[in-house]
Design a protein around this motif. Structure first.
Motif, PDB file in Angstrom:
ATOM      1  N   VAL A 103       3.188  -6.930  -4.763  1.00 32.02           N
ATOM      2  CA  VAL A 103       3.049  -5.556  -5.244  1.00 32.02           C
ATOM      3  C   VAL A 103       1.812  -5.435  -6.132  1.00 32.02           C
ATOM      4  O   VAL A 103       1.367  -6.398  -6.762  1.00 32.02           O
ATOM      5  CB  VAL A 103       4.298  -5.089  -6.015  1.00 32.02           C
ATOM      6  CG1 VAL A 103       5.542  -5.217  -5.159  1.00 32.02           C
ATOM      7  CG2 VAL A 103       4.463  -5.828  -7.327  1.00 32.02           C
ATOM      8  N   PHE A 104       1.261  -4.230  -6.167  1.00 35.86           N
ATOM      9  CA  PHE A 104       0.050  -3.988  -6.951  1.00 35.86           C
ATOM     10  C   PHE A 104       0.344  -4.066  -8.450  1.00 35.86           C
ATOM     11  O   PHE A 104       1.436  -3.718  -8.907  1.00 35.86           O
ATOM     12  CB  PHE A 104      -0.539  -2.624  -6.596  1.00 35.86           C
ATOM     13  CG  PHE A 104      -1.413  -2.648  -5.373  1.00 35.86           C
ATOM     14  CD1 PHE A 104      -2.791  -2.827  -5.480  1.00 35.86           C
ATOM     15  CD2 PHE A 104      -0.853  -2.521  -4.110  1.00 35.86           C
ATOM     16  CE1 PHE A 104      -3.592  -2.862  -4.357  1.00 35.86           C
ATOM     17  CE2 PHE A 104      -1.655  -2.561  -2.968  1.00 35.86           C
ATOM     18  CZ  PHE A 104      -3.034  -2.731  -3.092  1.00 35.86           C
ATOM     19  N   MET A 147       0.836  -1.206   0.000  1.00 33.55           N
ATOM     20  CA  MET A 147       0.000   0.000   0.000  1.00 33.55           C
ATOM     21  C   MET A 147       0.872   1.259   0.000  1.00 33.55           C
ATOM     22  O   MET A 147       0.556   2.248  -0.675  1.00 33.55           O
ATOM     23  CB  MET A 147      -0.932  -0.008   1.202  1.00 33.55           C
ATOM     24  CG  MET A 147      -2.120  -0.930   1.066  1.00 33.55           C
ATOM     25  SD  MET A 147      -3.221  -0.481  -0.310  1.00 33.55           S
ATOM     26  CE  MET A 147      -3.802   1.130   0.208  1.00 33.55           C
ATOM     27  N   MET A 148       1.972   1.254   0.755  1.00 35.67           N
ATOM     28  CA  MET A 148       2.885   2.396   0.740  1.00 35.67           C
ATOM     29  C   MET A 148       3.440   2.608  -0.662  1.00 35.67           C
ATOM     30  O   MET A 148       3.549   3.747  -1.147  1.00 35.67           O
ATOM     31  CB  MET A 148       4.011   2.193   1.743  1.00 35.67           C
ATOM     32  CG  MET A 148       5.011   3.342   1.782  1.00 35.67           C
ATOM     33  SD  MET A 148       6.342   3.140   2.992  1.00 35.67           S
ATOM     34  CE  MET A 148       7.333   1.864   2.202  1.00 35.67           C
ATOM     35  N   TYR A 160       1.322 -12.896   2.951  1.00 37.71           N
ATOM     36  CA  TYR A 160       0.611 -11.951   2.093  1.00 37.71           C
ATOM     37  C   TYR A 160      -0.721 -12.502   1.583  1.00 37.71           C
ATOM     38  O   TYR A 160      -1.379 -11.875   0.743  1.00 37.71           O
ATOM     39  CB  TYR A 160       1.485 -11.499   0.920  1.00 37.71           C
ATOM     40  CG  TYR A 160       1.931 -12.591  -0.043  1.00 37.71           C
ATOM     41  CD1 TYR A 160       1.073 -13.122  -1.003  1.00 37.71           C
ATOM     42  CD2 TYR A 160       3.231 -13.074  -0.003  1.00 37.71           C
ATOM     43  CE1 TYR A 160       1.494 -14.103  -1.882  1.00 37.71           C
ATOM     44  CE2 TYR A 160       3.664 -14.050  -0.882  1.00 37.71           C
ATOM     45  CZ  TYR A 160       2.786 -14.569  -1.822  1.00 37.71           C
ATOM     46  OH  TYR A 160       3.207 -15.538  -2.699  1.00 37.71           O
ATOM     47  N   GLY A 161      -1.171 -13.633   2.091  1.00 34.69           N
ATOM     48  CA  GLY A 161      -2.404 -14.252   1.612  1.00 34.69           C
ATOM     49  C   GLY A 161      -3.659 -13.824   2.339  1.00 34.69           C
ATOM     50  O   GLY A 161      -4.744 -14.323   2.047  1.00 34.69           O
ATOM     51  N   THR A 162      -3.557 -12.893   3.285  1.00 31.36           N
ATOM     52  CA  THR A 162      -4.723 -12.427   4.029  1.00 31.36           C
ATOM     53  C   THR A 162      -5.594 -11.533   3.151  1.00 31.36           C
ATOM     54  O   THR A 162      -5.103 -10.561   2.570  1.00 31.36           O
ATOM     55  CB  THR A 162      -4.296 -11.636   5.281  1.00 31.36           C
ATOM     56  OG1 THR A 162      -3.448 -12.465   6.080  1.00 31.36           O
ATOM     57  CG2 THR A 162      -5.502 -11.190   6.096  1.00 31.36           C
ATOM     58  N   THR A 190      -3.052  -7.768  -6.630  1.00 31.13           N
ATOM     59  CA  THR A 190      -1.624  -7.959  -6.353  1.00 31.13           C
ATOM     60  C   THR A 190      -1.172  -9.373  -6.718  1.00 31.13           C
ATOM     61  O   THR A 190      -0.933  -9.669  -7.878  1.00 31.13           O
ATOM     62  CB  THR A 190      -1.334  -7.648  -4.871  1.00 31.13           C
ATOM     63  OG1 THR A 190      -2.139  -8.499  -4.021  1.00 31.13           O
ATOM     64  CG2 THR A 190      -1.653  -6.197  -4.536  1.00 31.13           C
ATOM     65  N   SER A 191      -1.074 -10.245  -5.729  1.00 31.05           N
ATOM     66  CA  SER A 191      -0.416 -11.543  -5.917  1.00 31.05           C
ATOM     67  C   SER A 191      -1.134 -12.465  -6.888  1.00 31.05           C
ATOM     68  O   SER A 191      -0.522 -13.397  -7.420  1.00 31.05           O
ATOM     69  CB  SER A 191      -0.252 -12.239  -4.561  1.00 31.05           C
ATOM     70  OG  SER A 191      -1.503 -12.445  -3.946  1.00 31.05           O
TER      71      SER A 191
END
Length: 779
Positions: free
Chosen positions: A482-483, A445-446, A513-515, A530-531
């Protein structure tokens, strides 16, 4: 310059070296130009300083007696040994051009950034330190401690029971969420008086209450979120009141050291503001007329011959500052330049310097720090150290340009990995701030917010859809999350996982990162943006780069001049195995590779039968560098994602044995990896001994010969501190060998930055210019 003038220079030279350990104080006379002009007397002085500090100045007769060390490469073919494809040669065949004077901005900033911010004179943009915001840095931009009231005190020790890293039992510095003893105690923090100018420091800094939270109140009632006795903190002999307290809170914030946290030392900033500014815990307050994240830029119309601080008032900065080549006006160190030209953004503080100011732990996010006497010292191994080191290398590099219109590439130095060290303990920094997702979500997000800021502020990201923008994602699973709007860019990471679709392999919940998360700031489920849209790594556009390892880490390697030793250890690995009960019940860590091999080695007595050393710190003891140098084969297996075991192997001349399916290791897409390593499929890993035993002696020798031809590409020598570390290690080995460097294969690169990891990156980027720009490479 007359000898008398050289004598006057002596105190300044001595100050520049007095704080350095033996072997590191090599004073670079070129850094004095154009401020002084050294004559023969001054050069003699330089040589004497070099010799007294452990350096070596060989005479012609000594050089004649020295064993023959192989020469450094001269031709493109020699430079490009064991490369695959055609990426390497074009870089060395391009025609250098004259370096122009650096571009200098002169656009004023609103309200002069209210006296607290830093003006970026190219664009007239204020960059504000933590605590300040708005177009002119006049607006508050706070990071309050958790459960803090309007008086910077806790809302009630018993009103809320949850613990937080930033919960404060004293008074909070709400610029960075740091807790100190309250002002009513003898060593409490006293803020600047009301009405004081912005940026006025506190009347008294106070002793920190970091990791010091009370387990009881004054009456003895239990406080659920604390662990330290009330008397130990606030009693007569406690930390906040006694001259010599009976209990000591830790002193880990940057800029303060000592058991009482009362000794002020220099703080860490990127390239120490080039010696042109004052460092405030990661934010450079540049001297008048200087600007940029590293204070290396000089405003148009102002003279450039002002000496940096390490030339006079702050000589201790000299070891930590690498003078930026691109900032020289007029150019002198390297008057000619070659492509690629890299523009380094001064990224908005929210995504860069804020993160450094929030980190509190001085050993986080960097590779060096200042100790007693402002001595620059190395931080023990930091997995994310490449982030700050690579930023400094880009800034100092001869490839840097201050003109974005001529840039081939743009480096975006957001603090992606550093955010992992500060994320989650406080509502800030978070994007969006009301969502506390896993750390990869916060970083992604950043990064997305950074792209939105780039597009709102500059034209260059949109020009090629971000394809010419370079990002470093140095955390465990790299760029997996990453997006998709950012993904067309060039991603540097330590994790070359190529399969798609993919899911997080992390057994650490905060890094998985799967949440699934929904929010208005991204279109629907973030995983769908993203992923689920790309692999973690695309070898056509991305590069797996080495982790940063200082030369001292591989001091026993023959490549840096150590005496070669017999490689009597057949197979070696020492590292985390997650064997403690309950630590990894699903055996998810390392894909269960390390644990499986360890258990099989124990069951079949590999140590006794084959001299295999495979275990953790408790089971495999001894000097790590020496053990690697004594090993024939070294296991390269993942950790919770990437692991720097390949670098350890290559830098010591140990043949890497790679076990991790569908994951490219460092530089696998550009080097002839099979010529110096062994790859074993995960399904065959239990046959590792028989597979390695089947390799002939001739094949082993060829792989060892080839390791000597590529090892230097796995280390970085782009900053002064790294170069001096290499020189120090090599000097020690030279002294042990009677004053001569051992002519080991590959040793010609021992302290040379030729074709190091950063140079390799530049060579690869140059070859990609036609693809990125849609044109022929410019020369």
């Amino acid at each position: 310059m007359a000898p008398s003038q050289a004598a006057k220079l002596l105190p300044m030279l001595l100050m520049a070296v007095v704080a350095l350990p033996r072997g590191l104080a090599v004073f670079n006379s070129e850094e004095l130009l154009p401020y002084v002009e050294l004559d023969e007397a001054a050069e003699q002085l330089r040589r004497s300083l070099l010799q007294s500090s452990g350096g070596t100045v060989q005479s012609q007769s000594e050089a004649a007696r020295a064993p023959a060390v192989p020469p450094l490469p001269q031709t493109p073919e020699e430079h490009c040994a064991l490369t695959i494809g055609s990426w390497c040669g074009p870089y060395y065949r391009q025609t250098p051009t004259q370096r122009p004077p650096p571009k200098r901005g002169n656009t004023p900033c609103p309200n002069d950034c209210s006296g607290v911010g830093q003006c970026q004179y190219d664009f007239g943009i204020c960059y504000c330190p933590a605590g300040y915001g708005g177009a002119d840095c006049s607006q508050p931009r706070k990071r309050p401690c958790w459960r803090m009231d309007s008086n910077k005190r806790d809302l009630g020790w018993h009103n809320y029971t949850e613990w937080s890293h930033s919960r404060c039992a004293g008074i909070c510095d709400d610029d960075i969420a740091m807790c100190y003893c309250p002002p009513e105690t003898k060593y409490g923090r006293i803020e600047a008086p009301p009405g004081a100018p912005r940026g006025t420091p506190p009347v008294r800094a106070g002793r920190p209450l970091y990791w010091c939270q009370p387990s009881t109140d004054e009456l003895g009632n239990k406080v659920m979120w604390g662990a330290v006795k009330y008397e130990d903190l606030f009693g007569r002999d406690g930390w906040c009141n006694a001259d010599v307290p009976s209990f000591m809170c830790p002193c880990r914030i940057d800029g303060r050291i000592g058991s009482l946290c009362n000794i002020a030392v220099e703080m860490f900033c990127i390239n120490q503001c080039s010696g042109r500014g004052d460092c405030d815990q990661g934010f450079c307050r540049c001297h008048a007329g200087w600007y940029g994240h590293d204070c290396s830029r000089r405003r148009a119309g102002l003279p450039t011959n002002t000496p940096p601080d390490y030339m006079g008032s702050k000589p201790w900065l000299e070891p930590a500052v690498t003078p930026p080549v691109a900032a020289e006006d007029p150019p002198r160190t390297k008057p000619q330049r070659v492509r690629p030209y890299i523009y380094v953004y001064d990224v908005k503080p929210d995504f860069s310097t804020d993160i450094l100011q929030y980190r509190i732990e001085r050993a986080h996010c960097n590779y060096r720090q200042f100790q007693h006497g402002n001595l620059t010292s190395w931080i023990g191994y930091n997995a994310y150290a490449l982030e700050s080191m690579l930023h400094e290398t880009f800034l100092a590099s001869e490839h840097r340009t201050f003109d974005p219109e001529e840039a081939d590439y743009f480096y975006v130095p957001i603090m992606w990995a550093c955010l992992f060290d500060v994320y989650g303990w406080n509502p800030l920094p978070r994007w969006p701030k009301e969502v506390h997702g896993p750390r990869p979500y916060g970083a992604a997000m950043m990064q997305l917010e950074t792209v939105r800021w780039l597009n709102a502020t500059f034209p260059w990201f949109a020009r090629r859809g971000g394809r010419d923008h370079i990002w470093l994602t140095a955390t465990d699973e790299g760029a997996c999350c990453v997006f998709k709007d950012v993904w067309p860019g060039i991603f540097l990471s330590h994790w070359g996982r190529t399969e798609f679709p993919h899911t997080s392999g992390s057994q650490y919940h905060a890094d998985n990162y799967g949440t699934g998360i929904y929010h208005r700031d991204h279109d629907g489920e973030w995983l769908d943006q993203t992923s689920r849209t790309h692999a973690c790594f695309d070898p056509k556009k991305d590069l797996v780069v080495p982790a940063f390892k200082r030369t001292e880490h591989f001091r026993s390697s023959p490549y840096v001049g150590a005496s070669p030793v017999e490689r009597s250890i057949f197979l070696f690995f020492r590292g985390d195995l997650r064997l403690a009960p309950g630590q990894d019940p699903e055996c998810k860590y390392s894909r269960c590779i390390r644990q499986t091999l360890y258990n099989r080695s124990r069951a079949e007595n590999w140590r006794e039968k084959y001299n295999v050393l495979l275990g953790d710190q408790a089971t495999v003891q001894g000097d790590y560098s020496l053990l690697l140098s004594q090993s024939l084969f070294c296991l390269v297996a993942p950790g919770d994602g990437w692991s720097p075991r390949l670098e350890d192997s290559v830098l010591h001349g140990c043949i890497p044995v790679i076990i991790m399916d569908q994951v490219q290791v460092v530089f696998e897409s550009i080097l002839d990896m099979p010529s110096f390593s062994v790859r074993i499929a995960q399904k065959d890993m239990l046959n590792i001994i028989s597979i390695l035993k089947a390799i002939s002696a001739d094949q082993v020798q060829k792989m060892q010969d080839n390791l000597a031809k590529v090892w230097f590409r796995y280390r970085y020598l782009g900053v002064k501190m790294a170069i001096r570390d290499a020189e120090h290690v090599v000097t020690q080995h030279r002294e042990k060998n009677g004053g001569f460097l051992r002519p080991n294969p590959g040793v010609q690169y021992a302290a040379s930055p030729v074709d190091d990891a950063f140079s390799t990156l530049m060579q690869w980027l140059y070859a990609r210019i036609p693809e990125i720009h849609g044109t022929e490479a410019r020369t």
